[in-house]
Motif scaffolding. Structure first.
Motif, PDB file in Angstrom:
ATOM      1  N   ALA A   1      -1.572   5.724  -7.823  1.00  0.00           N
ATOM      2  CA  ALA A   1      -2.537   5.483  -8.060  1.00  0.00           C
ATOM      3  C   ALA A   1      -2.663   4.584  -9.220  1.00  0.00           C
ATOM      4  CB  ALA A   1      -2.767   7.441  -8.851  1.00  0.00           C
TER       5      ALA A   1
ATOM      6  N   VAL B   1       0.884  -0.641  -0.110  1.00  0.00           N
ATOM      7  CA  VAL B   1       0.299  -0.288   0.043  1.00  0.00           C
ATOM      8  C   VAL B   1       1.079   0.915  -0.264  1.00  0.00           C
ATOM      9  CG1 VAL B   1      -1.609   1.424   1.262  1.00  0.00           C
ATOM     10  CG2 VAL B   1      -1.377  -1.362   1.107  1.00  0.00           C
ATOM     11  N   CYS B   2       0.983   1.599  -1.052  1.00  0.00           N
ATOM     12  CA  CYS B   2       1.751   2.746  -1.887  1.00  0.00           C
ATOM     13  C   CYS B   2       1.067   4.127  -1.439  1.00  0.00           C
ATOM     14  CB  CYS B   2       2.844   2.906  -2.393  1.00  0.00           C
ATOM     15  SG  CYS B   2       3.779   1.518  -2.333  1.00  0.00           S
ATOM     16  N   ASP B   3       0.802   5.268  -0.925  1.00  0.00           N
ATOM     17  CA  ASP B   3      -0.291   6.612  -0.478  1.00  0.00           C
ATOM     18  C   ASP B   3       0.393   7.419  -1.531  1.00  0.00           C
ATOM     19  OD1 ASP B   3      -0.754   5.571   2.068  1.00  0.00           O
ATOM     20  OD2 ASP B   3       0.341   7.320   2.911  1.00  0.00           O
TER      21      ASP B   3
ATOM     22  N   THR C   1       4.909   4.060   2.829  1.00  0.00           N
ATOM     23  CA  THR C   1       4.424   3.376   2.335  1.00  0.00           C
ATOM     24  C   THR C   1       4.620   1.749   3.153  1.00  0.00           C
ATOM     25  OG1 THR C   1       5.305   1.511   0.846  1.00  0.00           O
ATOM     26  CG2 THR C   1       6.833   2.025   1.850  1.00  0.00           C
TER      27      THR C   1
ATOM     28  N   HIS D   1      -5.084  12.383  -7.815  1.00  0.00           N
ATOM     29  CA  HIS D   1      -5.200  10.672  -7.750  1.00  0.00           C
ATOM     30  C   HIS D   1      -4.448  10.035  -6.868  1.00  0.00           C
ATOM     31  CE1 HIS D   1      -7.222  12.587 -10.865  1.00  0.00           C
ATOM     32  NE2 HIS D   1      -6.646  12.990 -11.691  1.00  0.00           N
ATOM     33  N   THR D   2      -3.751  10.573  -6.069  1.00  0.00           N
ATOM     34  CA  THR D   2      -3.331   9.676  -4.083  1.00  0.00           C
ATOM     35  C   THR D   2      -3.581   9.946  -3.321  1.00  0.00           C
ATOM     36  OG1 THR D   2      -1.487  10.573  -4.235  1.00  0.00           O
ATOM     37  CG2 THR D   2      -1.017  10.301  -5.962  1.00  0.00           C
ATOM     38  N   GLN D   3      -2.851   9.465  -2.384  1.00  0.00           N
ATOM     39  CA  GLN D   3      -3.424   9.392  -0.829  1.00  0.00           C
ATOM     40  C   GLN D   3      -2.737  10.827  -0.184  1.00  0.00           C
ATOM     41  OE1 GLN D   3      -4.391   5.742   1.696  1.00  0.00           O
ATOM     42  NE2 GLN D   3      -3.948   4.934  -0.691  1.00  0.00           N
ATOM     43  N   MET D   4      -2.249  11.280  -1.512  1.00  0.00           N
ATOM     44  CA  MET D   4      -0.676  12.517  -0.768  1.00  0.00           C
ATOM     45  C   MET D   4      -1.172  13.166  -1.226  1.00  0.00           C
ATOM     46  SD  MET D   4       2.136  10.079  -0.170  1.00  0.00           S
ATOM     47  CE  MET D   4       4.042  11.366   0.137  1.00  0.00           C
ATOM     48  N   SER D   5      -2.969  13.299  -2.344  1.00  0.00           N
ATOM     49  CA  SER D   5      -3.097  14.438  -3.134  1.00  0.00           C
ATOM     50  C   SER D   5      -2.880  15.945  -2.179  1.00  0.00           C
ATOM     51  CB  SER D   5      -4.304  14.506  -3.569  1.00  0.00           C
ATOM     52  OG  SER D   5      -5.286  14.069  -3.023  1.00  0.00           O
ATOM     53  N   ASP D   6      -2.926  15.843  -0.831  1.00  0.00           N
ATOM     54  CA  ASP D   6      -2.412  17.397  -0.500  1.00  0.00           C
ATOM     55  C   ASP D   6      -1.465  18.003  -0.127  1.00  0.00           C
ATOM     56  OD1 ASP D   6      -2.195  15.218   1.042  1.00  0.00           O
ATOM     57  OD2 ASP D   6      -1.709  16.354   3.507  1.00  0.00           O
TER      58      ASP D   6
END
Length: 397
Positions: free
Chosen positions: A72, A67-69, A187, A254-259
């Motif tokens: 995408a 699981v890699c933040d 990750t 589009h990733t979990q680190m979009s911020d």
């Protein structure tokens, strides 16, 4: 030391220290740092040639147990969007690459939980049987480390078996930042720093070559960027197996680190330039036009890079993050020519391709571009003559 004195020392042949590399990364004197990197690049590559490669990035699966933040592209093992490329589709992609003058494929995938080593060996043998002339630049260290766990085999055994089956070289994917604090944060279920480096070390000991990479501009500190470069330089001092270094900025969409605010071209060019100055034992630096676009990718050739990287007939991972830059072969060649260099196609070992084969690649790519343009024109013409409701239906599909 001041930026000026650091740059004078490193262009004079002194090895850049960690402290001085950090000072350069903190500096905003992009012009001076770039000029120094260009001077070092010209010293290492004094010929009027700058190179590129024709290959294709084939992702044989997007199914991944890690699981890699920042990613995408991956899909979990139970996802309905997971895939494994059918063998004939994979071979068809390689056939198209060869037709366009390609001499290599970059083949990577997720960490699939199911397949044993013999599945990968069979895939390699199928490729080499059909395309013996094509180098398989495949399986990044996270994949190879994963293979050892799934198969309960020593790393050396895994690498020896894959090499025997046809693996030619290893890409530097999955490095991100080679600092465990960073890897722990972004990750889970993926190889850590020492084991990433050990995959490369053993491969080099077996006589293999590889590239190395860095994805920066996310949660790492500048000190950790330098630590990443130091780990690579130390391993290269030990083995000499890295042919090239490629760095690029994290693409957050589009990733979990979009911020995370995206790093800009200034930071990309400065970091690449410092990398050229620091990695004095790695011969080649590739531009990352795939993430930076044509103009910054071209400018990278004045900031330490001596290679434009690949034509990249296909690319999926960065594209999933919303960054989609496509260049034709003529655009890559023109970008090199506009800077006063002669563009030349190379292979994975950075040997120049025979001029006749290079010209065939140029002609094949131009013909393919003309066919694609004709197809688009025909489709547009057909749409103009279609009933309005059909046009609306196609536009929404």
């Amino acid at each position: 030391m001041t930026t000026e004195s650091i740059l004078q020392a490193v262009t004079g042949g002194e090895r850049l220290s960690d402290a001085d590399a950090l000072e350069l990364l903190r500096s905003n004197d992009l012009t001076a740092i770039g000029a120094a990197a260009d001077a070092v690049s010209r010293r290492l590559h004094p010929s009027p040639v700058r190179t590129y490669n024709v290959d294709r990035n084939i992702n044989y699966t997007n199914i991944c147990t890690a699981v890699c933040d920042f990613c995408a592209f991956y899909r979990g093992p139970k996802s309905d969007e997971g895939y494994v490329l059918p063998r004939e589709e994979l071979l068809a992609k390689i056939e198209e690459t060869v037709a366009l003058g390609g001499n290599q494929i970059l083949m990577q995938g997720g960490l699939h939980p199911k397949y044993k080593l013999d599945w990968y060996e069979e895939m390699l043998r199928d490729i080499k049987q059909r395309f013996p002339q094509v180098n398989i630049h495949g399986f990044s260290p996270p994949e190879l480390y994963h293979f050892t766990k799934v198969n309960k085999l020593p790393l050396r055994t895994v690498l020896e078996r894959l090499r025997e089956a046809g693996l030619g070289s290893i890409p530097g994917g999955g490095a991100e930042i080679l600092v465990d604090r960073v890897r722990d944060e972004i990750t889970r279920g993926k190889v850590m720093t020492d084991d990433w480096l050990e995959v490369m070390r053993v491969w080099h000991q077996l006589g293999g070559i590889s590239t190395c990479t860095m994805m920066f501009g996310h949660v790492e500190t500048l000190e950790e960027r330098v630590e990443h470069l130091r780990r690579l330089r130390e391993l290269q001092d030990e083995t000499g197996g890295f042919t090239a270094f490629i760095c690029w900025t994290f693409q957050p969409d589009h990733t979990q680190m979009s911020d995370v605010p995206p790093a800009g071209s200034h930071e990309y060019l400065k970091t690449q330039a410092v990398s050229r100055l620091y990695l004095d034992n790695i011969p080649n630096i590739q531009s990352s036009w795939v993430t930076q676009g044509l103009k910054i990718g071209q400018l990278a050739l004045l900031f330490g890079a001596n290679d434009m990287g690949s034509l990249m007939i296909e690319e999926n991972v960065v594209a999933e993050a919303g960054t989609v830059h496509y260049l034709s072969l003529d655009q890559i060649r023109d970008a090199i020519s506009e800077l006063g260099y002669e563009p030349r196609q190379r292979d994975v070992f950075y040997n120049l391709v025979d001029p006749e084969l290079e010209q065939k690649a140029i002609d094949a790519n131009r013909a393919a571009a003309e066919r694609a343009a004709a197809a688009r024109a025909a489709k547009a013409e057909a749409a103009e003559g279609a009933p309005a409701n059909l046009v609306e239906l196609e536009a929404s599909s």
